[in-house]
Design an enzyme around this catalytic site. Structure first.
Site, PDB file in Angstrom:
ATOM      1  N   THR A  87      -1.716   0.895   8.693  1.00 14.10           N
ATOM      2  CA  THR A  87      -0.945   0.926   7.447  1.00 14.10           C
ATOM      3  C   THR A  87       0.500   0.556   7.704  1.00 14.10           C
ATOM      4  OG1 THR A  87      -0.068   2.449   5.759  1.00 14.10           O
ATOM      5  CG2 THR A  87      -0.652   3.410   7.863  1.00 14.10           C
ATOM      6  N   GLU A 104       2.852   2.153   6.617  1.00 11.20           N
ATOM      7  CA  GLU A 104       3.618   3.401   6.671  1.00 11.20           C
ATOM      8  C   GLU A 104       4.024   3.786   8.095  1.00 11.20           C
ATOM      9  OE1 GLU A 104       2.419   6.658   4.136  1.00 11.20           O
ATOM     10  OE2 GLU A 104       1.078   5.328   3.016  1.00 11.20           O
ATOM     11  N   TYR A 118       0.525  12.076   8.246  1.00  8.07           N
ATOM     12  CA  TYR A 118      -0.450  10.989   8.103  1.00  8.07           C
ATOM     13  C   TYR A 118      -0.016   9.745   8.857  1.00  8.07           C
ATOM     14  CZ  TYR A 118      -2.315   6.712   6.090  1.00  8.07           C
ATOM     15  OH  TYR A 118      -2.833   5.442   5.933  1.00  8.07           O
ATOM     16  N   LYS A 133      -1.573   7.794  12.266  1.00  7.90           N
ATOM     17  CA  LYS A 133      -1.989   6.391  12.293  1.00  7.90           C
ATOM     18  C   LYS A 133      -1.225   5.624  13.368  1.00  7.90           C
ATOM     19  CE  LYS A 133      -4.504   4.490   9.994  1.00  7.90           C
ATOM     20  NZ  LYS A 133      -5.965   4.254  10.195  1.00  7.90           N
TER      21      LYS A 133
END
Length: 416
Positions: free
Chosen positions: A186, A188, A211, A215
């Site tokens: 992602t 992010e 989160y 990742k």
């Protein structure tokens, strides 16, 4: 004199072995869309879908494809060195109950990517050429509430997949031809941008939530297997996806669902957080290209070139709903909100989420120049298609939000 057999001038060649792909998290939003895409784009590929079926994993996303599932038969498990694993694995494998035409193109296994024995069995049984790892806990708010499960799935689960793939793909110091591990990540992981600039593949990782931190850790362990073992891997980092089958805790389906039920439409803070939006099928095309043509060891950013503030997205959704399903057509509207004229009246600004990144923006130059990919669906077209899909599939939304989709799972599969 010994007679010699004549040599065939044109011996008949054996057909190539079919391509087999292990898709983890294939019952989730992007994973299920990817399976739909691959089944259509590559008629000869075999798909193995490994999914734990947590709250966001929904077999109804694959309702038509589940009918193709030949399933696991007892005789498939015996022989080939699997006898000793039957009893240990039997309670983890799901068997479909269906008299619809059977096929070997798609197989579903309910299970956890962190279960080494189960993943090892899948590799022995199906010998996948590719692993595409979608499986992840992915909702930021849930990661703030309970970070531990994000580490268990996103980090340990990824490491288990990598280790088992290495065991089966690496022999005598050489990697098998035509294998690759694709880690789906992602944008992010890069953190937050200021008003200018974009994330490139060289942007340092700076995650701000449990989160995104999990990742980023999964990306780094994937890269470590390339750096240490020369494992054939790619990592993709994508901007926000939208489209069919998205679980309604994410922004777009949540806004649609709340509006249709005349609930408040919650907008964090001032609503001016900026995200880059990509239609999910464009993302699936990009992953397919990276899987087959991406340079080994490389990271590819995937972006939609559609930067918008969250409040702009919410207003656009309300406008489309006002056009396609005006409040006057909703039989419960007058009873619940007799003065309601537009869905925009339901918008409610709420306290911002802790550590909320202000802006994401993807530079997707690399995948465009190297692989020729670019998004085909612009946002105005994609968001209207998405709203129409949810309007036409309100029963799906109702079952997902009420837990009814788990009953579908029980109808389709039973333990043996």
């Amino acid at each position: 004199m010994k007679e010699t057999k004549p040599q065939l001038q044109n011996p008949i060649s054996q057909p190539p072995a079919p391509i087999s792909i292990l898709v983890t998290g294939g019952a989730g939003f992007i994973g299920s869309n990817f399976i739909h895409y691959m089944i259509k784009a590559h008629p000869n590929y075999i798909i193995i879908n490994l999914d734990k079926l947590t709250y966001a994993g929904n077999l109804e996303n694959l309702k038509d494809i589940n009918r193709m599932d030949a399933g696991f038969k007892e005789q498939d498990l015996v022989g080939g060195g699997f006898e000793n694993k039957i009893q240990n694995l039997k309670h983890q494998i799901q068997y479909p109950i269906s008299d619809i035409q059977q096929s070997t193109r798609y197989h579903f296994v309910k299970g956890d990517i962190a279960n080494t024995e189960l993943v090892d069995y899948i590799f022995e049984r199906f010998k996948p050429n590719y692993v595409v790892n979608f499986a992840a806990e992915s909702h930021v708010d849930r990661s703030i509430e309970n970070p531990k499960i994000f580490l268990e799935t996103n980090v340990i689960g990824t490491q288990v997949l990598l280790d088992v793939a290495k065991k089966h793909w690496l022999a005598s110091g050489k990697w098998k031809e035509g294998v690759k591990f694709v880690q789906i990540s992602t944008d992010e992981v890069y953190g937050s941008l200021g008003p200018q600039g974009y994330f490139t593949e060289k942007t340092p990782l700076d995650p701000h939530s449990p989160y995104s931190a999990s990742k980023a850790a999964a990306d780094l362990i994937t890269k470590a297997y390339f750096d240490t073992f020369d494992m054939p891997i790619n990592i993709t980092r994508c901007s926000n996806n939208y489209g069919p089958y998205q679980f309604p805790e994410k922004l777009i389906p949540l806004m649609i669902n709340n509006a249709l039920h005349h609930k408040k439409i919650p907008v964090y803070g001032d609503g001016k957080q900026i995200r880059d939006w990509l239609y999910v099928e464009d993302h699936c095309r990009a992953i397919d290209l990276v899987m087959q043509k991406g340079r080994i060891g490389e990271v590819y950013n995937i972006g939609g070139h559609n930067e918008m503030e969250n409040i702009q997205i919410v207003n656009k959704i309300c406008s489309i709903l006002d056009e396609l399903y005006p409040i006057s057509k909703n039989p419960t509207s007058n009873m619940q909100h007799p003065t309601l004229k537009s869905y925009k009246q339901l918008i409610s600004f709420v306290a911002d989420r802790p550590g909320h990144d202000r802006r994401y923006g993807i530079d997707a130059t690399k995948i465009h120049e190297e692989l020729g990919w670019q998004p085909l669906v612009d946002f105005d077209e994609g968001i209207k298609k998405t709203v129409e899909w949810y309007l036409n599939n309100q029963e799906w939304m109702d079952r997902v939000t009420s837990g009814e989709y788990m009953k579908y799972y029980e109808r389709m599969y039973s333990w043996r």
